[in-house]
Design a protein around this motif. Structure first.
Motif, PDB file in Angstrom:
ATOM      1  N   VAL A  29      25.460  89.135  54.369  1.00 28.49           N
ATOM      2  CA  VAL A  29      24.025  89.211  54.625  1.00 28.49           C
ATOM      3  C   VAL A  29      23.655  87.904  55.305  1.00 28.49           C
ATOM      4  CG1 VAL A  29      21.736  89.441  53.600  1.00 28.49           C
ATOM      5  CG2 VAL A  29      23.691  90.619  52.561  1.00 28.49           C
ATOM      6  N   ILE A  30      23.237  87.991  56.564  1.00 31.45           N
ATOM      7  CA  ILE A  30      22.898  86.800  57.336  1.00 31.45           C
ATOM      8  C   ILE A  30      21.389  86.780  57.524  1.00 31.45           C
ATOM      9  CG2 ILE A  30      23.237  85.547  59.490  1.00 31.45           C
ATOM     10  CD1 ILE A  30      25.964  87.073  59.666  1.00 31.45           C
ATOM     11  N   ILE A  31      20.765  85.699  57.062  1.00 27.04           N
ATOM     12  CA  ILE A  31      19.308  85.601  57.097  1.00 27.04           C
ATOM     13  C   ILE A  31      18.900  84.400  57.944  1.00 27.04           C
ATOM     14  CG2 ILE A  31      17.207  85.379  55.727  1.00 27.04           C
ATOM     15  CD1 ILE A  31      18.895  86.357  53.298  1.00 27.04           C
ATOM     16  N   PRO A  32      18.391  84.650  59.162  1.00 25.31           N
ATOM     17  CA  PRO A  32      17.816  83.549  59.930  1.00 25.31           C
ATOM     18  C   PRO A  32      16.397  83.293  59.424  1.00 25.31           C
ATOM     19  CG  PRO A  32      17.781  85.555  61.237  1.00 25.31           C
ATOM     20  CD  PRO A  32      18.436  85.881  59.922  1.00 25.31           C
ATOM     21  N   GLU A  38      28.302  88.223  50.474  1.00 24.31           N
ATOM     22  CA  GLU A  38      27.941  86.821  50.616  1.00 24.31           C
ATOM     23  C   GLU A  38      26.585  86.754  51.311  1.00 24.31           C
ATOM     24  OE1 GLU A  38      30.511  84.665  53.291  1.00 24.31           O
ATOM     25  OE2 GLU A  38      30.515  86.309  54.735  1.00 24.31           O
ATOM     26  N   VAL A  39      25.864  85.676  51.076  1.00 25.91           N
ATOM     27  CA  VAL A  39      24.580  85.462  51.726  1.00 25.91           C
ATOM     28  C   VAL A  39      24.676  84.169  52.528  1.00 25.91           C
ATOM     29  CG1 VAL A  39      22.108  85.091  51.395  1.00 25.91           C
ATOM     30  CG2 VAL A  39      23.342  86.629  49.860  1.00 25.91           C
ATOM     31  N   ILE A  40      24.374  84.273  53.814  1.00 25.56           N
ATOM     32  CA  ILE A  40      24.399  83.118  54.703  1.00 25.56           C
ATOM     33  C   ILE A  40      22.990  82.934  55.250  1.00 25.56           C
ATOM     34  CG2 ILE A  40      25.352  82.151  56.819  1.00 25.56           C
ATOM     35  CD1 ILE A  40      27.802  84.034  56.310  1.00 25.56           C
ATOM     36  N   ILE A  41      22.417  81.770  55.007  1.00 29.25           N
ATOM     37  CA  ILE A  41      21.068  81.470  55.493  1.00 29.25           C
ATOM     38  C   ILE A  41      21.180  80.457  56.622  1.00 29.25           C
ATOM     39  CG2 ILE A  41      18.825  80.488  54.890  1.00 29.25           C
ATOM     40  CD1 ILE A  41      19.414  81.464  51.998  1.00 29.25           C
ATOM     41  N   ILE A  42      20.589  80.802  57.761  1.00 23.89           N
ATOM     42  CA  ILE A  42      20.549  79.909  58.916  1.00 23.89           C
ATOM     43  C   ILE A  42      19.102  79.446  59.085  1.00 23.89           C
ATOM     44  CG2 ILE A  42      21.061  79.594  61.361  1.00 23.89           C
ATOM     45  CD1 ILE A  42      23.501  80.466  59.706  1.00 23.89           C
ATOM     46  N   ASP A  43      18.860  78.200  58.786  1.00 25.81           N
ATOM     47  CA  ASP A  43      17.525  77.616  58.886  1.00 25.81           C
ATOM     48  C   ASP A  43      17.367  77.014  60.281  1.00 25.81           C
ATOM     49  OD1 ASP A  43      15.194  76.136  58.698  1.00 25.81           O
ATOM     50  OD2 ASP A  43      15.721  75.212  56.782  1.00 25.81           O
ATOM     51  N   ASP A  44      16.459  77.575  61.044  1.00 21.13           N
ATOM     52  CA  ASP A  44      16.252  77.162  62.437  1.00 21.13           C
ATOM     53  C   ASP A  44      15.293  75.972  62.526  1.00 21.13           C
ATOM     54  OD1 ASP A  44      16.468  77.238  65.225  1.00 21.13           O
ATOM     55  OD2 ASP A  44      14.839  78.684  65.425  1.00 21.13           O
ATOM     56  N   GLY A  45      15.588  74.920  61.759  1.00 21.92           N
ATOM     57  CA  GLY A  45      14.803  73.692  61.841  1.00 21.92           C
ATOM     58  C   GLY A  45      13.467  73.740  61.123  1.00 21.92           C
ATOM     59  N   TYR A  98      14.606  73.797  48.667  1.00 16.35           N
ATOM     60  CA  TYR A  98      14.691  74.899  47.707  1.00 16.35           C
ATOM     61  C   TYR A  98      16.052  75.576  47.782  1.00 16.35           C
ATOM     62  CZ  TYR A  98      14.182  79.169  45.227  1.00 16.35           C
ATOM     63  OH  TYR A  98      14.402  80.194  44.344  1.00 16.35           O
ATOM     64  N   ILE A  99      16.503  75.908  48.983  1.00 15.79           N
ATOM     65  CA  ILE A  99      17.756  76.644  49.129  1.00 15.79           C
ATOM     66  C   ILE A  99      18.947  75.809  48.685  1.00 15.79           C
ATOM     67  CG2 ILE A  99      19.309  77.760  50.782  1.00 15.79           C
ATOM     68  CD1 ILE A  99      16.761  79.346  49.993  1.00 15.79           C
ATOM     69  N   LYS A 100      18.942  74.532  48.978  1.00 14.62           N
ATOM     70  CA  LYS A 100      20.047  73.676  48.525  1.00 14.62           C
ATOM     71  C   LYS A 100      20.156  73.701  47.003  1.00 14.62           C
ATOM     72  CE  LYS A 100      20.009  70.618  52.488  1.00 14.62           C
ATOM     73  NZ  LYS A 100      19.617  69.303  52.997  1.00 14.62           N
ATOM     74  N   ASN A 101      19.035  73.672  46.304  1.00 18.67           N
ATOM     75  CA  ASN A 101      19.057  73.751  44.843  1.00 18.67           C
ATOM     76  C   ASN A 101      19.448  75.143  44.367  1.00 18.67           C
ATOM     77  OD1 ASN A 101      18.329  71.065  44.371  1.00 18.67           O
ATOM     78  ND2 ASN A 101      16.174  71.534  44.629  1.00 18.67           N
ATOM     79  N   TYR A 102      18.954  76.167  45.035  1.00 23.07           N
ATOM     80  CA  TYR A 102      19.261  77.550  44.673  1.00 23.07           C
ATOM     81  C   TYR A 102      20.752  77.845  44.869  1.00 23.07           C
ATOM     82  CZ  TYR A 102      19.168  82.656  44.861  1.00 23.07           C
ATOM     83  OH  TYR A 102      19.415  83.984  44.641  1.00 23.07           O
ATOM     84  N   ALA A 103      21.310  77.331  45.937  1.00 21.31           N
ATOM     85  CA  ALA A 103      22.687  77.651  46.311  1.00 21.31           C
ATOM     86  C   ALA A 103      23.733  77.018  45.405  1.00 21.31           C
ATOM     87  CB  ALA A 103      22.932  77.244  47.765  1.00 21.31           C
ATOM     88  N   ILE A 104      23.350  76.061  44.594  1.00 20.43           N
ATOM     89  CA  ILE A 104      24.311  75.382  43.729  1.00 20.43           C
ATOM     90  C   ILE A 104      25.037  76.359  42.808  1.00 20.43           C
ATOM     91  CG2 ILE A 104      24.511  73.774  41.774  1.00 20.43           C
ATOM     92  CD1 ILE A 104      22.316  72.099  43.150  1.00 20.43           C
ATOM     93  N   VAL A 141      25.479  81.643  47.902  1.00 23.30           N
ATOM     94  CA  VAL A 141      24.685  81.455  49.112  1.00 23.30           C
ATOM     95  C   VAL A 141      25.203  80.246  49.871  1.00 23.30           C
ATOM     96  CG1 VAL A 141      22.389  80.816  49.972  1.00 23.30           C
ATOM     97  CG2 VAL A 141      22.609  82.513  48.171  1.00 23.30           C
ATOM     98  N   ARG A 142      25.385  80.439  51.185  1.00 26.20           N
ATOM     99  CA  ARG A 142      25.744  79.317  52.049  1.00 26.20           C
ATOM    100  C   ARG A 142      24.545  79.025  52.936  1.00 26.20           C
ATOM    101  NH1 ARG A 142      31.386  80.294  54.694  1.00 26.20           N
ATOM    102  NH2 ARG A 142      30.344  82.173  55.392  1.00 26.20           N
ATOM    103  N   TYR A 143      24.221  77.761  53.069  1.00 25.77           N
ATOM    104  CA  TYR A 143      23.026  77.339  53.796  1.00 25.77           C
ATOM    105  C   TYR A 143      23.406  76.430  54.950  1.00 25.77           C
ATOM    106  CZ  TYR A 143      18.708  74.779  54.748  1.00 25.77           C
ATOM    107  OH  TYR A 143      17.632  74.198  55.366  1.00 25.77           O
ATOM    108  N   PHE A 144      22.873  76.741  56.125  1.00 21.64           N
ATOM    109  CA  PHE A 144      23.101  75.928  57.317  1.00 21.64           C
ATOM    110  C   PHE A 144      21.753  75.623  57.958  1.00 21.64           C
ATOM    111  CE2 PHE A 144      26.744  78.668  56.717  1.00 21.64           C
ATOM    112  CZ  PHE A 144      27.799  77.773  56.764  1.00 21.64           C
ATOM    113  N   LYS A 145      21.535  74.371  58.303  1.00 14.25           N
ATOM    114  CA  LYS A 145      20.307  73.995  59.005  1.00 14.25           C
ATOM    115  C   LYS A 145      20.680  73.501  60.388  1.00 14.25           C
ATOM    116  CE  LYS A 145      15.960  71.628  58.697  1.00 14.25           C
ATOM    117  NZ  LYS A 145      14.972  71.083  57.797  1.00 14.25           N
TER     118      LYS A 145
END
Length: 72
Positions: free
Chosen positions: A5-8, A34-41, A49-55, A59-63
């Motif tokens: 699941v890729i969430i921009p 898996e959940v992949i979050i792409i934060d577009d800045g 929030y996501i960094k704390n949630y992903a612990i 969930v993988r988080y990319f900014k």
């Protein structure tokens, strides 16, 4: 892993929180996706929030630097 699941996202923390909540409630086992979050800045507190949630989740988080809807 069967599904990715890729969430921009960009400055949509409240919508993202609802999305993650509903993903947690679905019936597939957590090992099946898996959940992949792409934060577009985002310049709201989405990243914090996501960094704390992903612990404690898969969930993988990319900014990245903001590049518009198509770049994420």
């Amino acid at each position: 892993m069967l599904i990715s699941v890729i969430i921009p996202t960009y400055n949509k923390k409240n919508f993202l929180l609802k999305t993650l909540h509903y993903l947690d409630k679905q019936t597939l086992s957590k090992e099946s996706y898996e959940v992949i979050i792409i934060d577009d800045g985002s310049n709201d507190d989405t990243g914090d929030y996501i960094k704390n949630y992903a612990i404690n989740t898969s969930v993988r988080y990319f900014k990245k630097i903001h590049g518009g809807p198509g770049s994420a």
